[in-house]
Design an enzyme around this catalytic site. Sequence first.
Site, PDB file in Angstrom:
ATOM      1  N   LYS A  81       0.852  -1.193   0.000  1.00  0.00           N
ATOM      2  CA  LYS A  81       0.000   0.000   0.000  1.00  0.00           C
ATOM      3  C   LYS A  81       0.890   1.247   0.000  1.00  0.00           C
ATOM      4  CE  LYS A  81      -4.295   1.053   2.443  1.00  0.00           C
ATOM      5  NZ  LYS A  81      -4.898   0.924   3.768  1.00  0.00           N
TER       6      LYS A  81
HETATM    7  C1  E4P Z   1      -8.384   1.873   4.059  1.00  0.00           C
HETATM    8  O1  E4P Z   1      -7.554   1.159   3.564  1.00  0.00           O
HETATM    9  C2  E4P Z   1      -8.175   2.638   5.292  1.00  0.00           C
HETATM   10  O2  E4P Z   1      -7.379   1.890   6.167  1.00  0.00           O
HETATM   11  C3  E4P Z   1      -9.476   2.887   5.997  1.00  0.00           C
HETATM   12  O3  E4P Z   1     -10.587   2.494   5.250  1.00  0.00           O
HETATM   13  C4  E4P Z   1      -9.579   4.243   6.627  1.00  0.00           C
HETATM   14  O4  E4P Z   1     -10.803   4.322   7.294  1.00  0.00           O
HETATM   15  P1  E4P Z   1     -11.111   5.474   8.350  1.00  0.00           P
HETATM   16  O5  E4P Z   1     -11.278   6.749   7.596  1.00  0.00           O
HETATM   17  O6  E4P Z   1     -12.392   5.052   9.008  1.00  0.00           O
HETATM   18  O7  E4P Z   1      -9.936   5.506   9.293  1.00  0.00           O
END
Ligand code: E4P
Length: 219
Positions: A83
Amino acid sequence: MKIFVDTANLEELRAAAAWGIVDGVTTNPSLIAKEGNPIEEQIAKICEIVDGDISAEVVAIEAKAMIEEGRKLAAIHPNVVVKLPLTRDGIQATSVLSKEDIRVNVTLCFTANQAMLAAKAGAYIISPFVGRLDDLGMTGMELIEEIVTIYDNYGYPTQVLAASLRSPLHVKEAALIGSHIGTMPFKVVDSLFNHPLTDSGLERFLKDYEKVFAAQKAG
Ligand code: E4P
């Protein structure tokens, strides 16, 4: 739509995996930090629990360092998806790693143009954050719709992963739009099962059955 769980917590992942409906896992540095183990260790454990794409995020911010870190993360397990953040360096690193057949999930996407850059760099997945746009009073789901349309227009193979989903309504809307993947916290996956008529209907079925057959047994 593929369902990914947005957590690095092993108990949550074991519970969700047991239902047989989990296609993958997303993590980020905040989620890894919450569990207290080094990322390599935690990701390896997650890969033992869920057989699907497991996103592991780099913490480097310069392209060269991101590429090195990405290669190390990808070597943990064949299911690991590296990522990378949607920055200039992140896109540069995406281009390099994608050419090495390392699958990249480009994260922190907040505009359709950013998503187009990720697709052109060869990203395997793009992660637009719905909930965080909603937090600013915008309609995050519109972004999913725009990206799905643009990717369809040009046949980009990059998968759209609706991220930062916070409710069952978000999940349904993402699926209706045609997002390839939705990632959500364990509690949101759990909430997808719920309907009061399912509970009361089951209670009634069991009572009706019990009334006749418990009476027969007693007689
Ligand atoms: C996605 O890969 C992120 O880790 C995640 O969906 C972020 O979510 P949040 O905005 O609820 O922290």
